[in-house]
Design an enzyme around this catalytic site. Structure first.
Site, short mmCIF file in Angstrom:
data_model
loop_
_atom_site.label_atom_id
_atom_site.label_comp_id
_atom_site.label_asym_id
_atom_site.label_seq_id
_atom_site.Cartn_x
_atom_site.Cartn_y
_atom_site.Cartn_z
N HIS A 284 -6.52 -6.03 -2.33
CA HIS A 284 -7.37 -6.14 -1.14
C HIS A 284 -7.68 -7.59 -0.82
O HIS A 284 -8.61 -7.88 -0.09
CB HIS A 284 -8.64 -5.29 -1.31
CG HIS A 284 -8.39 -3.81 -1.28
ND1 HIS A 284 -9.34 -2.87 -1.58
CD2 HIS A 284 -7.27 -3.10 -0.97
CE1 HIS A 284 -8.82 -1.65 -1.46
NE2 HIS A 284 -7.56 -1.76 -1.12
N ASN B 153 -3.55 8.80 4.42
CA ASN B 153 -2.43 8.14 5.11
C ASN B 153 -2.45 8.28 6.62
O ASN B 153 -1.96 7.38 7.33
CB ASN B 153 -1.10 8.72 4.60
CG ASN B 153 -0.88 8.42 3.12
OD1 ASN B 153 -1.34 7.39 2.61
ND2 ASN B 153 -0.18 9.32 2.43
N HIS C 186 0.46 4.33 -2.62
CA HIS C 186 0.25 5.72 -2.20
C HIS C 186 1.43 6.61 -2.56
O HIS C 186 1.28 7.82 -2.68
CB HIS C 186 -0.06 5.79 -0.70
CG HIS C 186 -1.45 5.35 -0.35
ND1 HIS C 186 -2.08 5.67 0.83
CD2 HIS C 186 -2.35 4.62 -1.06
CE1 HIS C 186 -3.31 5.16 0.83
NE2 HIS C 186 -3.48 4.49 -0.29
N ARG D 143 0.84 -1.21 0.00
CA ARG D 143 0.00 0.00 0.00
C ARG D 143 0.87 1.26 0.00
O ARG D 143 0.51 2.27 -0.62
CB ARG D 143 -0.95 -0.03 1.20
CG ARG D 143 -1.96 1.11 1.19
CD ARG D 143 -3.09 0.84 2.17
NE ARG D 143 -4.08 1.91 2.14
CZ ARG D 143 -4.31 2.74 3.16
NH1 ARG D 143 -3.62 2.62 4.29
NH2 ARG D 143 -5.23 3.67 3.06
C1 HEM Z 1 -9.02 1.39 -6.11
C2 HEM Z 1 -8.98 2.30 -5.18
C3 HEM Z 1 -8.58 2.00 -3.77
C4 HEM Z 1 -9.20 2.44 -2.66
C5 HEM Z 1 -10.43 3.34 -2.60
C6 HEM Z 1 -8.51 1.87 -1.53
C7 HEM Z 1 -8.84 2.12 -0.22
C8 HEM Z 1 -8.28 1.47 0.86
C9 HEM Z 1 -8.69 1.66 2.22
C10 HEM Z 1 -9.76 2.63 2.69
C11 HEM Z 1 -7.97 0.83 2.98
C12 HEM Z 1 -8.06 0.67 4.50
C13 HEM Z 1 -7.15 1.70 5.18
C14 HEM Z 1 -7.39 1.79 6.67
O1 HEM Z 1 -8.46 1.44 7.13
O2 HEM Z 1 -6.46 2.22 7.39
C15 HEM Z 1 -7.09 0.11 2.12
C16 HEM Z 1 -6.20 -0.83 2.53
C17 HEM Z 1 -5.32 -1.48 1.68
N1 HEM Z 1 -5.12 -1.19 0.34
FE1 HEM Z 1 -6.33 -0.09 -0.82
N2 HEM Z 1 -7.48 1.10 -1.97
C18 HEM Z 1 -7.47 1.16 -3.34
C19 HEM Z 1 -6.55 0.56 -4.17
C20 HEM Z 1 -5.46 -0.17 -3.73
C21 HEM Z 1 -4.35 -0.56 -4.56
C22 HEM Z 1 -4.18 -0.18 -6.02
C23 HEM Z 1 -3.51 -1.28 -3.76
C24 HEM Z 1 -2.20 -1.92 -4.11
C25 HEM Z 1 -1.84 -2.32 -5.30
C26 HEM Z 1 -4.11 -1.34 -2.45
C27 HEM Z 1 -3.61 -2.04 -1.39
C28 HEM Z 1 -4.16 -2.03 -0.13
C29 HEM Z 1 -3.75 -2.94 0.93
C30 HEM Z 1 -2.78 -4.09 0.79
C31 HEM Z 1 -4.45 -2.57 2.08
C32 HEM Z 1 -4.31 -3.14 3.49
C33 HEM Z 1 -3.18 -2.38 4.19
C34 HEM Z 1 -2.87 -2.81 5.60
O3 HEM Z 1 -3.40 -3.81 6.11
O4 HEM Z 1 -2.05 -2.11 6.23
N3 HEM Z 1 -5.27 -0.63 -2.46
N4 HEM Z 1 -7.29 0.53 0.82
#
Ligand code: HEM
Ligand SMILES: *[C@@H]1O[C@H](CO)[C@@H](O)[C@H](O)[C@H]1NC(C)=O
Ligand SMILES: *[C@@H]1O[C@H](CO)[C@@H](O)[C@H](O)[C@H]1NC(C)=O
Ligand SMILES: *[C@@H]1O[C@H](CO)[C@@H](O)[C@H](O)[C@H]1NC(C)=O
Ligand SMILES: *[C@@H]1O[C@H](CO)[C@@H](O)[C@H](O)[C@H]1NC(C)=O
Ligand SMILES: *[C@@H]1O[C@H](CO)[C@@H](O)[C@H](O)[C@H]1NC(C)=O
Ligand SMILES: *[C@@H]1O[C@H](CO)[C@@H](O)[C@H](O)[C@H]1NC(C)=O
Length: 347
Positions: free
Chosen positions: A211, A112, A84, A80
């Site tokens: 995800h 972030n 970002h 992530r």
């Molecule tokens: C398509 C639009 C996307 C949105 C709206 C989005 C949104 C989010 C949100 C809201 C979270 C939870 C953050 C939290 O609660 O602290 C999250 C977690 C995460 N996102 Fe996305 N995301 C997107 C695309 C992506 C992409 C492109 C990747 C990587 C290639 C990604 C990888 C991750 C991962 C692995 C997590 C978990 C992180 C953790 O456990 O620390 N996301 N995302």
């Protein structure tokens, strides 16, 4: 775009004989355009550190493996960070800079703050790499390598990571506030944010498959559980069994920072269950479920294809990670190789 123009020029020549350029000068034009295209794709190279830091991939991978032993979530957090980073001024490690002087850290930007994590692990990886290859490997490349290691160590695909990025001298907090998609916006908005950095619908669907691991806080999806868009009811696309589970995890009076797995089926494994979940109406974020539940959207058939064929997902994911990693890198003599990922050299 350049290729399209070259083909257009050729076709145009055929239909307007006599008026257009002579064919041989067109060939020169096409060849020089092709050279330009090849050059712009060849800025990064998978062998960039072959002579200056040959073990860097292995070293990053070992450090990620080590970190996973005490934190099963860290791989998700690391990929992530790369995402970002790349969406704000390109993949230049701008996300890693702390507040200082004129720098307003991206760490405090809305997507972030109290959410992005893994910065300490990036520092550990960087220290290890600095001790083998001082002043050689950029923080931006470390993020790209750590993302690949996180995926492959979690059961996902491996790929050769194009390298040679350099690190920024500044951060862009306003850009981080506006360029990174939020889970609350519709598919149209998210698609335009991807398109703004050169990523298409296939990239959007495959990269959303990240995800398949990691966690999200209740505040990122609780709007779906009780009073969705002021309707007085939950989001109608939410699976009713899953809804009950999520309401238990995130009670209305509870803390918005409580964590839920993004993939309820295999929370730490990298696989195509994410797409099967969407088909079962078990996408956690509104932005996840919309890929499948938006009537008529071109994302639906891609979700179905990745759900039925994990290899197709893995292949596409690896390519889309390379595409994302190619967003506006600093190369050549632009930027610098930071010695400490948290600050600009000499500051
Ligand atoms: C398509 C639009 C996307 C949105 C709206 C989005 C949104 C989010 C949100 C809201 C979270 C939870 C953050 C939290 O609660 O602290 C999250 C977690 C995460 N996102 Fe996305 N995301 C997107 C695309 C992506 C992409 C492109 C990747 C990587 C290639 C990604 C990888 C991750 C991962 C692995 C997590 C978990 C992180 C953790 O456990 O620390 N996301 N995302
Ligand atoms: C690279 O790693 C191999 C084994 O993984 C080791 O034998 C070699 O000494 C290392 N080279 C450098 C330059 O660190
Ligand atoms: C970015 O968003 C954060 C959190 O909402 C806010 O505190 C900050 O002032 C914003 N920064 C800029 C430069 O817009
Ligand atoms: C979607 O984008 C439009 C135009 O930029 C903006 O006005 C709107 O607030 C965005 N929607 C959401 C939910 O962020
Ligand atoms: C749901 O939200 C709307 C708009 O915010 C509000 O008017 C309504 O009273 C809420 N309904 C319930 C049942 O809380
Ligand atoms: C809800 O999820 C279950 C799996 O937990 C699945 O069997 C069922 O078909 C889903 N229902 C809908 C409407 O998607
Ligand atoms: C699954 O996808 C892979 C990779 O794209 C492809 O080679 C294979 O033919 C597909 N399998 C099926 C059963 O469609």
């Amino acid at each position: 775009m350049l290729t399209c123009y070259a083909f257009w020029a050729l076709a145009h020549d055929q239909t307007n004989h006599g008026l257009a350029f002579p064919t041989d000068s067109l060939i020169v034009l096409v060849v020089s355009f092709s050279a330009l295209i090849i050059q712009s794709n060849a800025q990064l190279s998978t062998t960039f550190y072959a002579s200056t830091c040959p073990n860097v991939s292995t070293n990053v991978r070992s450090a990620v493996q080590q970190a996973l032993q005490s934190d099963s979530r860290i791989g998700a957090s690391l990929i992530r960070l790369h995402f970002h980073d790349c969406f704000v001024n390109g993949c230049d490690a701008s996300i890693l800079l702390d507040d200082s002087g004129s720098i307003q850290s991206e760490k405090n930007a809305a997507p972030n703050v109290n959410s992005a994590r893994g910065f300490d692990v990036v520092d550990t990886i960087k220290s290890g790499v600095e001790s083998s290859c001082p002043g050689v490997v950029s923080c931006a490349d470390i993020l790209a390598l750590a993302a690949e290691a996180s995926v492959s160590l979690s059961g996902g695909p491996s790929w050769n990571v194009p390298l040679g990025r350099r690190d920024s001298l500044n951060a862009n907090q306003a850009g981080a506030n506006t360029s990174i998609p939020t889970p609350f916006e519709g598919l149209t908005n998210i698609t335009s944010k991807f398109s703004a950095v050169g990523l298409n619908t296939n990239d959007l669907v495959s990269l959303s498959g990240a995800h398949t691991f990691g966690r999200a806080q209740c505040r990122t999806f609780s709007n779906r559980l009780y009073n969705f868009s002021g309707t007085g009811n939950p989001d109608p696309t939410l699976n009713s069994t899953y809804l009950v589970t999520l309401q238990q995890t995130c009670p209305q009076s509870g803390s918005g920072s409580t964590l839920s797995n993004l993939d309820p089926t295999t929370p730490d494994g990298f696989d195509n269950d994410y797409f099967k979940n969407l088909q079962n109406n078990q996408g956690l974020l509104q932005s996840d479920q919309e890929l499948f539940s938006t009537t008529g959207a071109s994302t639906v058939s891609i979700v179905n294809s990745f759900s039925s064929n994990q290899s197709a997902f893995f292949e596409s994911f690896a390519q889309s990670m390379i595409n994302m990693g190619n967003i506006s890198p600093l190369t050549g003599t632009s930027g610098e190789i930071r010695l400490d990922c948290k600050k600009v050299n000499g500051s």
